[in-house]
Motif scaffolding. Structure first.
Motif, PDB file in Angstrom:
ATOM      1  N   PHE A  34       0.836  -1.193   0.000  1.00 31.82           N
ATOM      2  CA  PHE A  34       0.000   0.000   0.000  1.00 31.82           C
ATOM      3  C   PHE A  34       0.876   1.250   0.000  1.00 31.82           C
ATOM      4  N   TYR A  36       0.096   5.185   1.341  1.00 32.13           N
ATOM      5  CA  TYR A  36      -0.810   6.110   2.008  1.00 32.13           C
ATOM      6  C   TYR A  36      -0.195   7.504   1.965  1.00 32.13           C
ATOM      7  N   GLN A  38      -0.372  11.375   3.994  1.00 29.56           N
ATOM      8  CA  GLN A  38      -0.829  12.073   5.193  1.00 29.56           C
ATOM      9  C   GLN A  38      -0.591  13.564   5.022  1.00 29.56           C
ATOM     10  N   GLY A  43      -5.364  12.188   9.239  1.00 34.22           N
ATOM     11  CA  GLY A  43      -5.010  10.773   9.243  1.00 34.22           C
ATOM     12  C   GLY A  43      -4.417  10.358   7.909  1.00 34.22           C
ATOM     13  N   LEU A  44      -4.271   9.064   7.739  1.00 28.51           N
ATOM     14  CA  LEU A  44      -3.688   8.511   6.520  1.00 28.51           C
ATOM     15  C   LEU A  44      -4.793   8.231   5.499  1.00 28.51           C
ATOM     16  N   LEU A  46      -5.605   6.328   1.835  1.00 30.86           N
ATOM     17  CA  LEU A  46      -5.110   5.303   0.934  1.00 30.86           C
ATOM     18  C   LEU A  46      -4.985   5.856  -0.475  1.00 30.86           C
ATOM     19  N   LYS A  49      -3.155   0.327  -3.865  1.00 31.97           N
ATOM     20  CA  LYS A  49      -2.844  -0.953  -3.247  1.00 31.97           C
ATOM     21  C   LYS A  49      -2.434  -1.939  -4.327  1.00 31.97           C
ATOM     22  N   PHE A  90       3.604   7.356   2.899  1.00 35.81           N
ATOM     23  CA  PHE A  90       4.025   6.154   3.595  1.00 35.81           C
ATOM     24  C   PHE A  90       3.760   4.934   2.729  1.00 35.81           C
TER      25      PHE A  90
ATOM     26  N   LEU B  43       5.219   5.190  12.699  1.00 39.61           N
ATOM     27  CA  LEU B  43       3.917   4.539  12.872  1.00 39.61           C
ATOM     28  C   LEU B  43       4.122   3.149  13.445  1.00 39.61           C
ATOM     29  N   LEU B  91      -3.821   6.667  16.199  1.00 36.89           N
ATOM     30  CA  LEU B  91      -4.647   6.494  15.005  1.00 36.89           C
ATOM     31  C   LEU B  91      -5.438   5.199  15.099  1.00 36.89           C
ATOM     32  N   GLN B 103      -6.820  -0.747   4.982  1.00 29.65           N
ATOM     33  CA  GLN B 103      -7.360  -0.151   6.188  1.00 29.65           C
ATOM     34  C   GLN B 103      -7.644   1.329   5.948  1.00 29.65           C
ATOM     35  N   TYR B 104      -8.698   1.807   6.583  1.00 35.04           N
ATOM     36  CA  TYR B 104      -9.107   3.197   6.464  1.00 35.04           C
ATOM     37  C   TYR B 104      -8.939   3.862   7.820  1.00 35.04           C
ATOM     38  N   PHE B 105      -8.241   4.978   7.783  1.00 35.44           N
ATOM     39  CA  PHE B 105      -7.810   5.617   9.024  1.00 35.44           C
ATOM     40  C   PHE B 105      -8.697   6.790   9.421  1.00 35.44           C
ATOM     41  N   GLY B 106      -8.813   6.972  10.720  1.00 35.36           N
ATOM     42  CA  GLY B 106      -9.425   8.168  11.258  1.00 35.36           C
ATOM     43  C   GLY B 106      -8.414   9.298  11.320  1.00 35.36           C
ATOM     44  N   PRO B 107      -8.854  10.476  11.760  1.00 34.28           N
ATOM     45  CA  PRO B 107      -7.971  11.642  11.795  1.00 34.28           C
ATOM     46  C   PRO B 107      -6.954  11.606  12.928  1.00 34.28           C
ATOM     47  N   GLY B 108      -7.158  10.701  13.889  1.00 32.97           N
ATOM     48  CA  GLY B 108      -6.211  10.590  14.990  1.00 32.97           C
ATOM     49  C   GLY B 108      -6.592  11.434  16.195  1.00 32.97           C
TER      50      GLY B 108
END
Lengths: 113, 114
Positions: A34, A36, A38, A43-44, A46, A49, A90, B43, B91, B103-108
């Motif tokens: 992947f 990503y 930021q 957050g990250l 996508l 992939k 990343f 991370l 996160l 995976q889908y991330f939140g803003p932290g």
């Protein structure tokens, strides 16, 4: 154990120029790869992939990446960058279904006007 | 689809206090992950749940850190007796689970321990 190396901590490019970010992974079996991005204080997100098949995969906003099993690499490219591409990128590897991601250290991209 | 929701976005605690961080995964996602991000360590994976069951907590510090997922709509990360070295962005990410690896991330949540 798997690992990811991003050798460039920081890359500076001019707007409109091409961009390549390097990523090398270490994993003995089939990796799931992947990229990503930021943006500051976020957050990250996508970008793209790779699971299998065509080694060149297309992502969002004109990004693409190329997988090379022989080189254990998954480099990210964009033909023409925009100032809004300034961010930290990343590379990450997963070893299987619903497994934790292992991240590289990230590459900060600065796009100059 | 609101994405992964994390609250609070910022939390400041004094040394020795407790901090609880909340995560609401994307509806329908069966896997929830917690990561920690710092300048020095980058991370780092902490723990994850699948169908609310803890699967892997190999990244969790053995003391003071705990995580729960009491129902499919939220997970919590609790840090007891916070220390300055716990300062980081935490996160949360979710994954649909079946046949999916992304995976889908939140803003932290940015935790600052004074």
């Amino acid at each position: 154990a798997q690992s990811v190396t991003q050798p460039d901590a920081r890359v500076t490019v001019s707007e409109g120029a091409s961009l390549q970010l390097r990523c090398k992974y270490s994993y003995s079996a089939t990796p799931y790869l992947f990229w990503y991005v930021q943006y500051p204080r976020q957050g990250l997100q996508l970008l793209l992939k790779y699971y299998s098949g065509d080694p060149v995969v297309q992502g969002v906003n004109g990004f693409e990446a190329e997988f090379s099993k022989s080189n254990s690499s998954f480099h990210l490219r964009k033909a023409s960058v925009h100032w809004s591409d300034s961010a930290v990128y990343f590379c990450a590897v997963s070893t299987g279904f619903a497994s934790a991601l292992t991240f590289g250290s990230g590459t900060k991209v600065i796009v100059l006007p | 689809n609101a994405g992964v929701i994390q609250t609070p976005r910022h939390k400041v605690t004094g040394k020795g206090q407790e901090a609880t961080l909340w995560c609401e995964p994307i509806s329908g996602h069966s896997a929830v992950f917690w990561y920690r991000q710092t300048i020095v360590q980058g991370l780092e994976f902490l723990t994850y749940f699948r169908n609310q069951a803890p699967i892997d907590d190999s990244g969790m510090p053995k003391e003071r850190f705990s995580a729960q997922m009491p129902n499919q709509s939220h997970s919590t990360l609790k840090i007891q007796s916070t220390q300055p070295q716990d300062s980081a962005v935490y996160l949360c990410a979710s994954s649909i689970g079946t046949g999916s690896y992304e995976q889908y991330f939140g803003p932290g949540t940015r935790l600052t321990v004074l």
